[in-house]
Design a protein around this motif. Structure first.
Motif, PDB file in Angstrom:
ATOM      1  N   ALA A  46      -9.758   2.342 -41.918  1.00 48.60           N
ATOM      2  CA  ALA A  46     -10.656   2.097 -43.057  1.00 48.60           C
ATOM      3  C   ALA A  46      -9.935   2.404 -44.364  1.00 48.60           C
ATOM      4  CB  ALA A  46     -11.912   2.959 -42.923  1.00 48.60           C
ATOM      5  N   MET A  47      -9.141   3.467 -44.369  1.00 51.54           N
ATOM      6  CA  MET A  47      -8.417   3.830 -45.589  1.00 51.54           C
ATOM      7  C   MET A  47      -7.363   2.764 -45.936  1.00 51.54           C
ATOM      8  SD  MET A  47     -10.014   6.299 -46.719  1.00 51.54           S
ATOM      9  CE  MET A  47      -9.359   7.600 -47.758  1.00 51.54           C
ATOM     10  N   ASN A  48      -6.723   2.189 -44.927  1.00 52.88           N
ATOM     11  CA  ASN A  48      -5.815   1.073 -45.191  1.00 52.88           C
ATOM     12  C   ASN A  48      -6.562  -0.094 -45.851  1.00 52.88           C
ATOM     13  OD1 ASN A  48      -4.112   1.757 -42.138  1.00 52.88           O
ATOM     14  ND2 ASN A  48      -3.193   1.908 -44.162  1.00 52.88           N
ATOM     15  N   LEU A  49      -7.769  -0.347 -45.378  1.00 55.93           N
ATOM     16  CA  LEU A  49      -8.530  -1.491 -45.898  1.00 55.93           C
ATOM     17  C   LEU A  49      -8.876  -1.319 -47.373  1.00 55.93           C
ATOM     18  CD1 LEU A  49     -11.039  -2.217 -42.973  1.00 55.93           C
ATOM     19  CD2 LEU A  49      -8.979  -3.504 -43.570  1.00 55.93           C
ATOM     20  N   VAL A  50      -9.064  -0.071 -47.804  1.00 55.30           N
ATOM     21  CA  VAL A  50      -9.405   0.151 -49.217  1.00 55.30           C
ATOM     22  C   VAL A  50      -8.172   0.545 -50.039  1.00 55.30           C
ATOM     23  CG1 VAL A  50     -11.821   0.687 -48.725  1.00 55.30           C
ATOM     24  CG2 VAL A  50     -10.147   2.558 -48.816  1.00 55.30           C
ATOM     25  N   GLY A  51      -6.995   0.355 -49.463  1.00 58.55           N
ATOM     26  CA  GLY A  51      -5.754   0.578 -50.216  1.00 58.55           C
ATOM     27  C   GLY A  51      -5.281   2.021 -50.262  1.00 58.55           C
ATOM     28  N   GLU A  52      -5.936   2.902 -49.504  1.00 54.08           N
ATOM     29  CA  GLU A  52      -5.530   4.325 -49.493  1.00 54.08           C
ATOM     30  C   GLU A  52      -4.471   4.544 -48.409  1.00 54.08           C
ATOM     31  OE1 GLU A  52      -6.445   6.805 -51.486  1.00 54.08           O
ATOM     32  OE2 GLU A  52      -8.109   5.921 -52.593  1.00 54.08           O
ATOM     33  N   HIS A  53      -3.347   3.848 -48.555  1.00 47.37           N
ATOM     34  CA  HIS A  53      -2.325   3.881 -47.499  1.00 47.37           C
ATOM     35  C   HIS A  53      -1.706   5.271 -47.335  1.00 47.37           C
ATOM     36  CE1 HIS A  53      -2.792  -0.363 -47.257  1.00 47.37           C
ATOM     37  NE2 HIS A  53      -2.331  -0.577 -48.473  1.00 47.37           N
ATOM     38  N   ALA A  54      -1.627   6.025 -48.438  1.00 47.27           N
ATOM     39  CA  ALA A  54      -0.979   7.346 -48.336  1.00 47.27           C
ATOM     40  C   ALA A  54      -1.785   8.254 -47.405  1.00 47.27           C
ATOM     41  CB  ALA A  54      -0.850   7.969 -49.721  1.00 47.27           C
ATOM     42  N   SER A  55      -3.103   8.151 -47.480  1.00 46.28           N
ATOM     43  CA  SER A  55      -3.961   8.965 -46.609  1.00 46.28           C
ATOM     44  C   SER A  55      -3.742   8.555 -45.141  1.00 46.28           C
ATOM     45  CB  SER A  55      -5.427   8.770 -47.008  1.00 46.28           C
ATOM     46  OG  SER A  55      -6.286   9.323 -46.053  1.00 46.28           O
ATOM     47  N   ALA A  56      -3.747   7.266 -44.889  1.00 50.41           N
ATOM     48  CA  ALA A  56      -3.538   6.782 -43.517  1.00 50.41           C
ATOM     49  C   ALA A  56      -2.155   7.215 -43.007  1.00 50.41           C
ATOM     50  CB  ALA A  56      -3.662   5.260 -43.473  1.00 50.41           C
ATOM     51  N   ARG A  57      -1.170   7.123 -43.874  1.00 51.61           N
ATOM     52  CA  ARG A  57       0.206   7.484 -43.478  1.00 51.61           C
ATOM     53  C   ARG A  57       0.268   8.956 -43.058  1.00 51.61           C
ATOM     54  NH1 ARG A  57       2.581   6.434 -48.339  1.00 51.61           N
ATOM     55  NH2 ARG A  57       2.488   4.222 -47.820  1.00 51.61           N
ATOM     56  N   ARG A  58      -0.400   9.817 -43.844  1.00 48.00           N
ATOM     57  CA  ARG A  58      -0.389  11.258 -43.519  1.00 48.00           C
ATOM     58  C   ARG A  58      -1.075  11.511 -42.182  1.00 48.00           C
ATOM     59  NH1 ARG A  58      -3.510  13.655 -47.769  1.00 48.00           N
ATOM     60  NH2 ARG A  58      -3.152  15.615 -46.675  1.00 48.00           N
ATOM     61  N   PHE A  59      -2.149  10.766 -41.918  1.00 44.91           N
ATOM     62  CA  PHE A  59      -2.834  10.924 -40.625  1.00 44.91           C
ATOM     63  C   PHE A  59      -1.899  10.516 -39.480  1.00 44.91           C
ATOM     64  CE2 PHE A  59      -5.135   8.807 -37.143  1.00 44.91           C
ATOM     65  CZ  PHE A  59      -5.791   9.920 -36.610  1.00 44.91           C
ATOM     66  N   HIS A  60      -1.253   9.370 -39.612  1.00 47.24           N
ATOM     67  CA  HIS A  60      -0.394   8.897 -38.513  1.00 47.24           C
ATOM     68  C   HIS A  60       0.788   9.854 -38.293  1.00 47.24           C
ATOM     69  CE1 HIS A  60      -2.779   5.430 -37.888  1.00 47.24           C
ATOM     70  NE2 HIS A  60      -2.522   4.883 -39.062  1.00 47.24           N
ATOM     71  N   THR A  61       1.267  10.436 -39.370  1.00 41.32           N
ATOM     72  CA  THR A  61       2.355  11.413 -39.221  1.00 41.32           C
ATOM     73  C   THR A  61       1.864  12.636 -38.448  1.00 41.32           C
ATOM     74  OG1 THR A  61       3.441  10.599 -41.205  1.00 41.32           O
ATOM     75  CG2 THR A  61       3.990  12.849 -40.541  1.00 41.32           C
ATOM     76  N   TRP A  62       0.628  13.058 -38.738  1.00 37.15           N
ATOM     77  CA  TRP A  62       0.024  14.176 -37.987  1.00 37.15           C
ATOM     78  C   TRP A  62      -0.100  13.792 -36.507  1.00 37.15           C
ATOM     79  CZ3 TRP A  62      -4.446  14.453 -35.050  1.00 37.15           C
ATOM     80  CH2 TRP A  62      -4.849  15.743 -34.652  1.00 37.15           C
ATOM     81  N   CYS A  63      -0.560  12.574 -36.245  1.00 36.67           N
ATOM     82  CA  CYS A  63      -0.727  12.130 -34.844  1.00 36.67           C
ATOM     83  C   CYS A  63       0.611  12.154 -34.113  1.00 36.67           C
ATOM     84  CB  CYS A  63      -1.281  10.704 -34.783  1.00 36.67           C
ATOM     85  SG  CYS A  63      -2.976  10.566 -35.317  1.00 36.67           S
ATOM     86  N   ALA A  64       1.629  11.600 -34.758  1.00 37.13           N
ATOM     87  CA  ALA A  64       2.948  11.553 -34.111  1.00 37.13           C
ATOM     88  C   ALA A  64       3.422  12.971 -33.803  1.00 37.13           C
ATOM     89  CB  ALA A  64       3.945  10.822 -35.020  1.00 37.13           C
ATOM     90  N   ALA A  65       3.269  13.876 -34.778  1.00 34.53           N
ATOM     91  CA  ALA A  65       3.722  15.263 -34.565  1.00 34.53           C
ATOM     92  C   ALA A  65       2.923  15.914 -33.445  1.00 34.53           C
ATOM     93  CB  ALA A  65       3.579  16.058 -35.865  1.00 34.53           C
ATOM     94  N   THR A  66       1.624  15.630 -33.400  1.00 32.19           N
ATOM     95  CA  THR A  66       0.762  16.260 -32.391  1.00 32.19           C
ATOM     96  C   THR A  66       1.114  15.751 -30.997  1.00 32.19           C
ATOM     97  OG1 THR A  66      -0.959  16.558 -34.042  1.00 32.19           O
ATOM     98  CG2 THR A  66      -1.658  16.639 -31.734  1.00 32.19           C
ATOM     99  N   ILE A  67       1.350  14.465 -30.881  1.00 33.53           N
ATOM    100  CA  ILE A  67       1.735  13.908 -29.570  1.00 33.53           C
ATOM    101  C   ILE A  67       3.088  14.496 -29.145  1.00 33.53           C
ATOM    102  CG2 ILE A  67       2.498  11.784 -28.393  1.00 33.53           C
ATOM    103  CD1 ILE A  67       0.287  10.324 -30.043  1.00 33.53           C
ATOM    104  N   LEU A  68       4.024  14.529 -30.079  1.00 28.53           N
ATOM    105  CA  LEU A  68       5.360  15.035 -29.710  1.00 28.53           C
ATOM    106  C   LEU A  68       5.324  16.527 -29.399  1.00 28.53           C
ATOM    107  CD1 LEU A  68       7.540  12.931 -32.180  1.00 28.53           C
ATOM    108  CD2 LEU A  68       7.203  12.557 -29.709  1.00 28.53           C
TER     109      LEU A  68
END
Ligand code: BGC
Length: 368
Positions: A46-68
């Motif tokens: 949803a954040m990507n859809l409204v142009g808030e890419h930085a927020s989405a990017r931070r979330f995905h970085t958290w996900c990657a770190a959590t999985i690893l």
């Protein structure tokens, strides 16, 4: 009616993103003080859809770190699955603390697979919409998550409502399918697309009853989460007759006329009210098939459920399926979770799906 729900939703999501990048499911509900892969992935989209890419990017970085961080458990799970062994405690949890640690609530419906599929799908959407290049840690975590899902997909697990652990849930398989297909593209590993096709065949052979998809294998009724089979996971096209029959059944069994959507016909959680995020999901489906009037009706209903601070709850206790269950849940866990970030995410998704409507002069939604 709530003015500025578009802006309020974005603000609520940003306020509830932790410094680590995780999104809390609901800041005010004691047992939702975690970050779910499922809720969070939709929120990032949803954040990507409204142009808030930085927020989405931070979330995905958290996900990657959590999985690893939990890679050893994932690798042990893959190994056990190869030998058809029970997993024991070796699996990735559906939710982690905002810092990416396992929660203390041992055994609380932790084993759910759909969120990792949703995450792989959402990363693909992020890369496409933001134009970011793929960071190495996302690639590494993506490969592990895809391998994990590829090895475990046929294990029964809790569904996306954190119930019925002994069953196989078509929505869960659809999320895995969508995630593996997405990863095969952005991760550049076509083997996962082949694997996903096998899951699709399985769904078409085993998850259909009387011409529509069912809640779990062996069931005869629907669950509103089946919307995901078409939108966004694309197991079948939104116009596919199987999907149309599924949506008709969802309308008949779970839709409140001109109102919201129940999860399933025997739901008793907080009495089984109308779920905001499901109204958004059904509207998203209608927007996909070009039925904008129906989608707009659902958007309008969602807006009417926001409180004066622009907060959307998880569900509203009108038209309860099982009214006598409402009070006991309130006494146990307090009032219905509000604001629920996933509800706000689905509002933004539907709002954006209908944006073309606004292009034709409708300015009465979101930004009033
Ligand atoms: C829902 C899940 C959701 C979680 C956090 C649960 O009550 O059933 O789907 O992920 O809340 O929002």
């Amino acid at each position: 009616m709530q003015p500025n729900l578009l802006r309020a939703s974005i603000a609520i999501i940003l306020e509830n993103q932790a410094p680590a990048g995780s999104y809390v499911a609901c800041p005010n509900f004691p047992i939702y003080q975690y970050c779910w892969f499922r809720d969070g992935a939709y929120t990032a989209y949803a954040m990507n859809l409204v142009g808030e890419h930085a927020s989405a990017r931070r979330f995905h970085t958290w996900c990657a770190a959590t999985i690893l961080r939990h890679a050893e458990q994932a690798l042990r799970a893959i190994e056990k699955a190869r030998h058809h062994l029970p997993l024991g405690a070796d699996y990735l949890h559906t939710r982690y603390t905002l810092e990416g640690e396992e929660g203390r609530s041992e055994g609380w419906a932790n084993f759910q697979l759909d969120g990792f599929g949703t995450w792989l799908w959402a990363v693909g959407e992020h890369l496409h919409k933001s134009g970011d290049t793929l960071p190495g840690d996302w690639q590494q975590a993506g490969e592990l998550a895809a391998a994990y899902l590829g090895a475990l997909w046929s294990y029964p697990c809790y569904d996306c409502w954190e119930e019925r652990p002994g069953m196989i849930h078509p929505h869960t398989l659809a999320a895995i399918y969508g995630g593996l297909m997405a990863y095969s593209h952005w991760g550049g590993n076509p083997a996962f697309a082949q694997l996903a096709q096998g899951i699709r065949d399985f769904l078409l052979n085993r998850a259909v009853h009387a011409g529509y998809f069912v809640k779990y294998l062996g069931a005869e009724d629907v669950d509103a989460s089946l919307l995901g089979l078409a939108v966004p996971y694309g197991v079948v096209a939104a116009e596919d007759p199987l999907m149309q029959a599924t949506v008709r059944r969802i309308e008949q069994r779970l839709r409140v006329p001109r109102g919201g959507v129940h999860r399933y016909a025997t739901d008793t959680y907080y009495g089984g009210g109308e779920w905001i995020l499901l109204a958004g999901w059904l509207g998203w489906y209608y927007a996909e098939v070009g039925e904008d009037a129906r989608a707009l009706e659902l958007l309008t209903w969602m807006e009417a459920q926001a409180d004066s601070a622009g907060q959307l709850p998880e569900q509203v206790p009108a038209n309860l399926i099982a009214p006598s269950f409402y009070r006991p849940w309130v006494e146990r866990w307090g009032p219905i979770a509000t604001p629920l970030l996933w509800s706000h995410a689905k509002y933004l998704i539907l709002y954006q799906a209908l944006k073309r409507y606004r292009g034709t002069g409708d300015s009465t939604h979101g930004e009033r």
